[in-house]
Design a protein around this motif. Structure first.
Motif, PDB file in Angstrom:
ATOM      1  N   GLU A   1      25.328  19.991 -15.900  1.00  0.00           N
ATOM      2  CA  GLU A   1      24.558  19.341 -14.838  1.00  0.00           C
ATOM      3  C   GLU A   1      25.202  19.705 -13.502  1.00  0.00           C
ATOM      4  O   GLU A   1      26.203  19.116 -13.109  1.00  0.00           O
ATOM      5  CB  GLU A   1      24.519  17.823 -15.020  1.00  0.00           C
TER       6      GLU A   1
ATOM      7  N   LEU B   1      27.232   5.332 -13.718  1.00  0.00           N
ATOM      8  CA  LEU B   1      28.432   5.029 -14.485  1.00  0.00           C
ATOM      9  C   LEU B   1      29.335   4.010 -13.795  1.00  0.00           C
ATOM     10  O   LEU B   1      30.354   3.607 -14.344  1.00  0.00           O
ATOM     11  CB  LEU B   1      29.219   6.322 -14.730  1.00  0.00           C
TER      12      LEU B   1
ATOM     13  N   GLN C   1      27.591  12.302 -20.059  1.00  0.00           N
ATOM     14  CA  GLN C   1      27.353  11.844 -18.693  1.00  0.00           C
ATOM     15  C   GLN C   1      28.646  11.759 -17.893  1.00  0.00           C
ATOM     16  O   GLN C   1      28.678  12.129 -16.714  1.00  0.00           O
ATOM     17  CB  GLN C   1      26.658  10.478 -18.704  1.00  0.00           C
TER      18      GLN C   1
ATOM     19  N   LEU D   1      24.542  10.132 -11.444  1.00  0.00           N
ATOM     20  CA  LEU D   1      25.375   9.845 -12.612  1.00  0.00           C
ATOM     21  C   LEU D   1      26.590   9.018 -12.219  1.00  0.00           C
ATOM     22  O   LEU D   1      26.961   8.067 -12.910  1.00  0.00           O
ATOM     23  CB  LEU D   1      25.834  11.150 -13.269  1.00  0.00           C
ATOM     24  N   ARG D   2      27.214   9.382 -11.104  1.00  0.00           N
ATOM     25  CA  ARG D   2      28.394   8.646 -10.662  1.00  0.00           C
ATOM     26  C   ARG D   2      28.052   7.196 -10.320  1.00  0.00           C
ATOM     27  O   ARG D   2      28.835   6.278 -10.577  1.00  0.00           O
ATOM     28  CB  ARG D   2      29.032   9.353  -9.457  1.00  0.00           C
TER      29      ARG D   2
ATOM     30  N   LYS E   1      27.436   8.989 -25.150  1.00  0.00           N
ATOM     31  CA  LYS E   1      27.474   8.696 -23.712  1.00  0.00           C
ATOM     32  C   LYS E   1      28.508   9.542 -22.970  1.00  0.00           C
ATOM     33  O   LYS E   1      28.530   9.563 -21.739  1.00  0.00           O
ATOM     34  CB  LYS E   1      27.771   7.211 -23.489  1.00  0.00           C
TER      35      LYS E   1
ATOM     36  N   LYS F   1      21.749  14.841  -8.869  1.00  0.00           N
ATOM     37  CA  LYS F   1      21.830  14.200 -10.182  1.00  0.00           C
ATOM     38  C   LYS F   1      23.266  13.791 -10.498  1.00  0.00           C
ATOM     39  O   LYS F   1      23.498  12.775 -11.156  1.00  0.00           O
ATOM     40  CB  LYS F   1      21.291  15.143 -11.256  1.00  0.00           C
ATOM     41  N   GLN F   2      24.224  14.588 -10.003  1.00  0.00           N
ATOM     42  CA  GLN F   2      25.632  14.243 -10.217  1.00  0.00           C
ATOM     43  C   GLN F   2      25.971  12.938  -9.509  1.00  0.00           C
ATOM     44  O   GLN F   2      26.668  12.085 -10.056  1.00  0.00           O
ATOM     45  CB  GLN F   2      26.535  15.371  -9.713  1.00  0.00           C
TER      46      GLN F   2
ATOM     47  N   GLN G   1      29.623  15.342 -17.121  1.00  0.00           N
ATOM     48  CA  GLN G   1      28.712  15.939 -16.146  1.00  0.00           C
ATOM     49  C   GLN G   1      28.971  15.423 -14.733  1.00  0.00           C
ATOM     50  O   GLN G   1      28.689  16.109 -13.749  1.00  0.00           O
ATOM     51  CB  GLN G   1      27.256  15.653 -16.537  1.00  0.00           C
ATOM     52  N   ALA G   2      29.529  14.224 -14.626  1.00  0.00           N
ATOM     53  CA  ALA G   2      29.805  13.643 -13.304  1.00  0.00           C
ATOM     54  C   ALA G   2      31.051  14.242 -12.664  1.00  0.00           C
ATOM     55  O   ALA G   2      31.305  14.037 -11.480  1.00  0.00           O
ATOM     56  CB  ALA G   2      29.967  12.123 -13.432  1.00  0.00           C
TER      57      ALA G   2
END
Length: 392
Positions: A183, A196, A278, A192-193, A275, A188-189, A281-282
């Motif tokens: 990612e 999360l 994710q 995600l951050r 999970k 999108k990153q 990817q972050a």
């Protein structure tokens, strides 16, 4: 008639990966290719609470003292297979899973394939206990195929146990490459951050380590590098994904305070394997600087699955030279391998990746290609079928 495989492990089903994910991959691959396969495992409190039930492919076995008497609890079920299957293979997660059971081999003529994942081998290097080593040596003398997760474990085992004379198949570890995907979209990153609960802006570099909270994982090396890294990247953040476990968590807290890193380090609880993508990817870089530890016993890494999982997510990786870690990385192509304890090399590797995003992205892309070729379910399937079809 095809072989029947009984997979012996103490953990199942998978939660965070590890041995249970190894067992699941074996079970699924063998079953999908026409082999009869079953996992025999412990009915833990967690399994009981979740309502786990035995099936044709998974047999949950009760036992109050599983650590010492697992062989006795498994014996009735194993005897049924030994008496009714002409080509039976016991696939053990560790040597301990065939303790005592291996003595029946001369009577029932089954084969034994034995894996190794790390501590099951290394913790007997030091302190040495002659009687225990002799017992393990005897167990290994019955093994027909040794399947360590890395070549480094194979070397240690053969140095320790001269009766381990069977062939070796380095099975490695599989990665679900359809789940662990890259990612690189910064929007999108950021999402995600936020999702999360990390609360880190996309312009803040994020390093991540995923592991158990133990001294062997070498967290301190990254923490000690952060003050110097902060000079170039004040907002740099290091996220440790691990459940707090003393005494390591106390030592980390003390070091974080001493180095004034309270705003630069996050300790995030362990997450289920589905999970984990994710979290990876972050991040911008995956780092694992494990080191050999001699207390309370010798510990050295086999090959942590999270290294190829991070590469599958398109992250460049930085690892130390400890144990099997280098076997998951192509140096200068998918990441950097730095000498254990070499702070200058560690800082240089991280700064190189942070200072050259194109290089980091290319390394991440090559890392994913490397995983698809060597650690994907497809590549592992080939290894597992080679194991299944091996004539010994």
């Amino acid at each position: 008639m095809k072989k029947t495989f009984v997979i012996l492990c103490s953990e199942y089903p998978p939660f965070m990966g590890g041995i249970s994910l190894w067992a699941e991959n074996l079970l699924d691959t063998l079953s999908a290719n026409g082999y009869e396969a079953v996992v025999m495992t412990h009915m833990t409190r967690s399994n009981k609470k979740k309502g786990a039930r035995s099936s044709k492919q998974v047999r949950y076995i009760k036992g109050h003292d599983w650590q010492k008497l697992h062989w006795l609890y498994r014996l009735p079920g194993l005897l049924r297979y030994m008496l009714t299957r002409k080509e039976l293979v016991l696939v053990a997660a560790t040597w301990n899973d065939i303790e005592v059971i291996h003595r029946l081999k001369g009577i029932f003529r089954f084969k034994i394939f034995c894996a190794s994942h790390g501590t099951d081998i290394t913790k007997h290097v030091y302190p040495r206990k002659p009687k225990l080593i002799a017992k393990i040596n005897q167990v290994y003398s019955s093994v027909d195929l040794f399947m360590p997760v890395s070549s480094s474990l194979d070397t240690i085992a053969r140095d320790m146990y001269p009766k381990l004379t069977c062939p070796t198949l380095v099975l490695g570890c599989n990665v679900k490459t359809d789940m662990f995907i890259p990612e690189h979209d910064t929007g999108k990153q950021l999402a995600l951050r936020q999702l999360l609960g990390i609360g880190i802006a996309p312009n803040r570099p994020l390093l991540v380590t995923v592991s158990r909270m133990m001294a062997v994982k070498g967290f301190r090396h990254i923490l000690m590098a952060l003050p110097e890294l902060k000079k170039s990247y004040p907002g740099i953040t290091y996220m440790i994904v691990a459940n707090r476990d003393e005494p390591e968590s106390l030592l980390l807290d003390s070091l974080i305070k001493e180095l004034h890193l309270e705003n630069n380090v996050i300790i995030h609880p362990t997450v289920q394997n589905e999970k984990l993508p994710q979290l990876l990817q972050a991040a911008d870089i995956f780092v694992l600087t494990s080191e050999p530890v001699y207390c309370p016993f010798y510990q050295e890494e086999g090959l942590p699955r999270v290294i190829p999982e991070a590469s599958a997510c398109g992250l460049p990786v930085v690892v130390s030279t400890t144990g099997g870690l280098p076997e998951g990385v192509v140096n200068n192509e998918t990441g950097f391998i730095v000498p254990n304890g070499n702070q200058e090399a560690l800082k240089k590797a991280i700064l190189t990746l942070l200072g050259n995003r194109d290089k980091a992205l290319k390394m991440g892309m090559k890392g994913r290609e490397h995983v698809l070729k060597n650690f994907s379910d497809k590549s592992m399937t080939d290894n597992i079928l080679a194991m299944a079809e091996k004539e010994l």
